[in-house]
Motif scaffolding. Structure first.
Motif, PDB file in Angstrom:
ATOM      1  N   THR A 130       0.813  -1.218   0.000  1.00 52.50           N
ATOM      2  CA  THR A 130       0.000   0.000   0.000  1.00 52.50           C
ATOM      3  C   THR A 130       0.848   1.271   0.000  1.00 52.50           C
ATOM      4  O   THR A 130       0.394   2.300  -0.484  1.00 52.50           O
ATOM      5  CB  THR A 130      -0.967   0.020   1.194  1.00 52.50           C
ATOM      6  OG1 THR A 130      -0.215  -0.093   2.410  1.00 52.50           O
ATOM      7  CG2 THR A 130      -1.975  -1.118   1.106  1.00 52.50           C
ATOM      8  N   HIS A 131       2.058   1.201   0.531  1.00 51.95           N
ATOM      9  CA  HIS A 131       2.908   2.392   0.570  1.00 51.95           C
ATOM     10  C   HIS A 131       3.761   2.562  -0.691  1.00 51.95           C
ATOM     11  O   HIS A 131       4.504   3.533  -0.803  1.00 51.95           O
ATOM     12  CB  HIS A 131       3.784   2.389   1.834  1.00 51.95           C
ATOM     13  CG  HIS A 131       4.754   1.258   1.906  1.00 51.95           C
ATOM     14  ND1 HIS A 131       4.376  -0.030   2.242  1.00 51.95           N
ATOM     15  CD2 HIS A 131       6.085   1.219   1.691  1.00 51.95           C
ATOM     16  CE1 HIS A 131       5.435  -0.816   2.237  1.00 51.95           C
ATOM     17  NE2 HIS A 131       6.488  -0.076   1.905  1.00 51.95           N
ATOM     18  N   VAL A 136       1.252   1.887  -7.324  1.00 56.80           N
ATOM     19  CA  VAL A 136      -0.208   2.003  -7.249  1.00 56.80           C
ATOM     20  C   VAL A 136      -0.694   2.969  -8.331  1.00 56.80           C
ATOM     21  O   VAL A 136      -1.670   2.679  -9.044  1.00 56.80           O
ATOM     22  CB  VAL A 136      -0.672   2.456  -5.848  1.00 56.80           C
ATOM     23  CG1 VAL A 136      -2.155   2.799  -5.841  1.00 56.80           C
ATOM     24  CG2 VAL A 136      -0.356   1.384  -4.808  1.00 56.80           C
ATOM     25  N   ILE A 146      -8.306  -0.778  -7.127  1.00 65.47           N
ATOM     26  CA  ILE A 146      -8.085  -1.396  -5.818  1.00 65.47           C
ATOM     27  C   ILE A 146      -9.367  -2.112  -5.423  1.00 65.47           C
ATOM     28  O   ILE A 146     -10.433  -1.505  -5.379  1.00 65.47           O
ATOM     29  CB  ILE A 146      -7.690  -0.345  -4.763  1.00 65.47           C
ATOM     30  CG1 ILE A 146      -6.342   0.279  -5.122  1.00 65.47           C
ATOM     31  CG2 ILE A 146      -7.652  -0.973  -3.365  1.00 65.47           C
ATOM     32  CD1 ILE A 146      -5.931   1.448  -4.249  1.00 65.47           C
ATOM     33  N   THR A 149      -7.932  -4.411   0.663  1.00 63.71           N
ATOM     34  CA  THR A 149      -6.668  -4.301   1.381  1.00 63.71           C
ATOM     35  C   THR A 149      -6.471  -5.561   2.202  1.00 63.71           C
ATOM     36  O   THR A 149      -7.365  -5.982   2.939  1.00 63.71           O
ATOM     37  CB  THR A 149      -6.671  -3.080   2.322  1.00 63.71           C
ATOM     38  OG1 THR A 149      -6.928  -1.904   1.546  1.00 63.71           O
ATOM     39  CG2 THR A 149      -5.344  -2.944   3.055  1.00 63.71           C
ATOM     40  N   ASP A 162       0.812  -3.805   4.701  1.00 64.52           N
ATOM     41  CA  ASP A 162      -0.428  -4.172   4.029  1.00 64.52           C
ATOM     42  C   ASP A 162      -0.208  -4.177   2.522  1.00 64.52           C
ATOM     43  O   ASP A 162       0.686  -3.493   2.009  1.00 64.52           O
ATOM     44  CB  ASP A 162      -1.540  -3.161   4.340  1.00 64.52           C
ATOM     45  CG  ASP A 162      -1.876  -3.071   5.818  1.00 64.52           C
ATOM     46  OD1 ASP A 162      -1.530  -3.997   6.576  1.00 64.52           O
ATOM     47  OD2 ASP A 162      -2.501  -2.058   6.204  1.00 64.52           O
ATOM     48  N   GLU A 163      -1.063  -4.925   1.840  1.00 64.19           N
ATOM     49  CA  GLU A 163      -1.046  -4.944   0.383  1.00 64.19           C
ATOM     50  C   GLU A 163      -2.447  -4.687  -0.147  1.00 64.19           C
ATOM     51  O   GLU A 163      -3.432  -5.091   0.465  1.00 64.19           O
ATOM     52  CB  GLU A 163      -0.612  -6.317  -0.155  1.00 64.19           C
ATOM     53  CG  GLU A 163       0.839  -6.653   0.053  1.00 64.19           C
ATOM     54  CD  GLU A 163       1.147  -8.024  -0.531  1.00 64.19           C
ATOM     55  OE1 GLU A 163       1.819  -8.066  -1.570  1.00 64.19           O
ATOM     56  OE2 GLU A 163       0.699  -9.034   0.045  1.00 64.19           O
ATOM     57  N   TYR A 164      -2.483  -4.018  -1.290  1.00 58.74           N
ATOM     58  CA  TYR A 164      -3.743  -3.908  -2.029  1.00 58.74           C
ATOM     59  C   TYR A 164      -3.818  -5.094  -2.980  1.00 58.74           C
ATOM     60  O   TYR A 164      -2.792  -5.507  -3.550  1.00 58.74           O
ATOM     61  CB  TYR A 164      -3.793  -2.636  -2.882  1.00 58.74           C
ATOM     62  CG  TYR A 164      -3.892  -1.350  -2.127  1.00 58.74           C
ATOM     63  CD1 TYR A 164      -4.860  -1.164  -1.122  1.00 58.74           C
ATOM     64  CD2 TYR A 164      -3.062  -0.280  -2.437  1.00 58.74           C
ATOM     65  CE1 TYR A 164      -4.958   0.044  -0.450  1.00 58.74           C
ATOM     66  CE2 TYR A 164      -3.162   0.919  -1.767  1.00 58.74           C
ATOM     67  CZ  TYR A 164      -4.111   1.076  -0.774  1.00 58.74           C
ATOM     68  OH  TYR A 164      -4.201   2.267  -0.112  1.00 58.74           O
TER      69      TYR A 164
END
Length: 170
Positions: A130-131, A136, A146, A149, A162-164
């Motif tokens: 996510t970062h 992204v 997306i 999450t 975390d991952e999308y």
């Protein structure tokens, strides 16, 4: 597909050593890929066999970006192995930092989508930390959305991230 500074093409079995070098460099220079530095233990012979297997499988493919006779990026597509999921492929994308923001990632995604359409793939999906905002944004520009999450899926640099899950129906 050609650009003034790079060429995007299907991987060849003869690329095995160069491809392994590309993956190992990506592992070293970014924490956004799955492998940690020196975690990848694949040999050139194993890589060659993997490429042969991929090229024989209807719903799997690798494309590479080459600049000055050097592999600088790649996209992998792994299709499902069952009738119900064989029209979905999971993508893995990587571009060397020195070659980022030159259109290589977008070109890799375009050629992969073209291949996917030609072989009857219906859905492209991927995961991204996510970062990793640059990735992204790249995926969004390519039409990915997306879809959710996934919390604490990876342990990176001493913390859970975390991952999308992102997808695109074509």
């Amino acid at each position: 597909m050609q650009d003034s500074t790079f060429d995007v093409r299907p991987i060849a079995v003869s690329d095995a050593a160069a491809y392994l070098d590309l993956c190992r460099q990506l592992d070293r220079e970014t924490s956004f890929m799955l492998y940690e530095p020196d975690e990848r233990t694949t040999t050139v012979d194993e890589q060659r066999e993997q490429i042969q297997s991929i090229l024989r499988t209807e719903n799997q493919m690798y494309f590479v970006a080459e600049s000055g006779h050097r592999l600088v990026g790649h996209v992998q597509a792994y299709g499902g192995s069952h009738r119900r999921n064989r029209n979905t492929v999971h993508l893995v994308v990587g571009v060397l930092q020195a070659y980022s923001r030159k259109g290589i990632g977008a070109a890799l995604l375009r050629i992969m989508e073209e291949w996917a359409r030609n072989v009857g793939i219906h859905r492209l999906e991927l995961t991204v930390m996510t970062h990793n905002l640059a990735a992204v944004n790249l995926y969004r520009k390519a039409g990915f959305e997306i879809e959710g999450t996934m919390r604490h899926t990876l342990f990176v640099d001493g913390r859970y991230v975390d991952e999308y899950i992102m997808g695109k129906v074509i």
